[in-house]
Design a protein around this motif. Structure first.
Motif, PDB file in Angstrom:
ATOM      1  N   PHE A  65       0.826  -1.205   0.000  1.00 13.43           N
ATOM      2  CA  PHE A  65       0.000   0.000   0.000  1.00 13.43           C
ATOM      3  C   PHE A  65       0.862   1.257   0.000  1.00 13.43           C
ATOM      4  N   ALA A  66       2.069   1.193   0.560  1.00 10.25           N
ATOM      5  CA  ALA A  66       2.966   2.351   0.576  1.00 10.25           C
ATOM      6  C   ALA A  66       3.362   2.755  -0.841  1.00 10.25           C
ATOM      7  N   ALA A  67       3.531   1.795  -1.718  1.00  9.72           N
ATOM      8  CA  ALA A  67       3.898   2.110  -3.105  1.00  9.72           C
ATOM      9  C   ALA A  67       2.816   2.962  -3.763  1.00  9.72           C
ATOM     10  N   GLY A  68       1.548   2.628  -3.529  1.00 11.29           N
ATOM     11  CA  GLY A  68       0.457   3.405  -4.103  1.00 11.29           C
ATOM     12  C   GLY A  68       0.363   4.799  -3.503  1.00 11.29           C
ATOM     13  N   ILE A  69       0.563   4.904  -2.203  1.00 10.50           N
ATOM     14  CA  ILE A  69       0.509   6.220  -1.543  1.00 10.50           C
ATOM     15  C   ILE A  69       1.636   7.104  -2.043  1.00 10.50           C
ATOM     16  N   ARG A  70       2.846   6.559  -2.108  1.00 10.13           N
ATOM     17  CA  ARG A  70       3.992   7.348  -2.609  1.00 10.13           C
ATOM     18  C   ARG A  70       3.749   7.815  -4.042  1.00 10.13           C
ATOM     19  N   GLU A  71       3.235   6.926  -4.877  1.00 10.94           N
ATOM     20  CA  GLU A  71       2.987   7.269  -6.279  1.00 10.94           C
ATOM     21  C   GLU A  71       1.997   8.423  -6.391  1.00 10.94           C
ATOM     22  N   GLN A  72       0.899   8.363  -5.657  1.00  9.43           N
ATOM     23  CA  GLN A  72      -0.115   9.415  -5.720  1.00  9.43           C
ATOM     24  C   GLN A  72       0.427  10.737  -5.193  1.00  9.43           C
ATOM     25  N   LEU A  73       1.126  10.719  -4.064  1.00  8.02           N
ATOM     26  CA  LEU A  73       1.620  11.960  -3.474  1.00  8.02           C
ATOM     27  C   LEU A  73       2.752  12.592  -4.274  1.00  8.02           C
ATOM     28  N   SER A  74       3.421  11.801  -5.104  1.00 10.68           N
ATOM     29  CA  SER A  74       4.533  12.352  -5.887  1.00 10.68           C
ATOM     30  C   SER A  74       4.097  12.956  -7.222  1.00 10.68           C
TER      31      SER A  74
END
Length: 157
Positions: A65-74
Motif C-alpha cells: 500500500f505504501a507504493a500506491g501512496i507514494r505514487e499518488q503523493l509524488s
C-alpha cells in the motif's frame, strides 16, 4: 518570487477507509484504513500496534500500500510537498483477489481521498471521470462516492 508548495497533510487526517473490490476474471480485493499525520519531511509508514491480518504475505502489506501512496503523493499535478507519517490501522484481505496490485491501488486511492479531503486539486489525467470503479471510500465517517454511477451501456461509443 515563487511561493513554496504547500505541505501535505496540513493537519491530521484520520480514518481514511478504502475498499478496493473488483469482481471479474482477475479479481481485486483490498480494504485498508489509514491515518495521515503531519511529519517533518518525506513519507514514513508504520503499522498500528496489534494489527493482525490473515494473509499469506501479511508482512509485505505495508510495502504494497505504501507504493500506491507514494505514487499518488509524488504526482506533480498536486503541487504539494509530502511530509507525512502514514499509519495502517486496519487491513482486510481475502484468499481470492488480494494481491500486491490490489493493495497498491488501495493505497493510491487512500492518498487521493486524503488529498481531496484537504482541498488539494485532483490529478487532471484521470480517465473516464464519473465512472464507478468498484471503490468505496470514507473519510471521518463521511461517505463519498467516486462520482455518479454511469450505466455501462452509456459508455459504448
Amino acid at each position: 518570487m515563487t511561493s513554496a508548495s504547500p505541505r501535505f497533510p496540513p493537519y491530521p487526517i484520520r480514518g481514511v477507509r478504502v475498499l478496493r473490490q473488483r469482481q471479474n476474471c482477475a479479481p481485486h480485493f483490498a480494504e485498508i484504513v489509514v491515518d495521515f499525520e503531519p511529519a517533518a519531511e518525506g513519507v514514513a509508514f508504520e503499522v498500528a500496534e496489534g494489527l493482525t491480518v490473515v494473509y499469506e504475505s501479511a508482512g509485505d502489506l505495508p510495502r504494497f500500500f505504501a507504493a500506491g501512496i507514494r505514487e499518488q503523493l509524488s504526482l506533480p499535478e498536486h503541487g504539494v510537498v509530502a511530509a507525512t507519517g502514514v499509519v495502517l490501522r486496519q487491513a482486510h484481505a481475502k484468499t481470492m483477489g488480494s494481491h500486491e496490485l490490489a493493495f497498491k491501488i488501495a493505497g493510491y486511492l487512500a492518498a487521493r481521498r486524503a488529498l481531496e479531503h484537504t482541498a488539494v486539486p485532483r490529478c487532471r489525467g484521470s480517465p473516464r471521470r464519473g465512472v464507478s470503479h468498484g471503490v468505496f471510500s470514507r473519510v471521518d465517517n463521511t461517505h463519498a462516492a467516486e462520482g455518479p454511477v454511469v450505466p455501462r451501456s452509456a459508455l459504448i461509443w
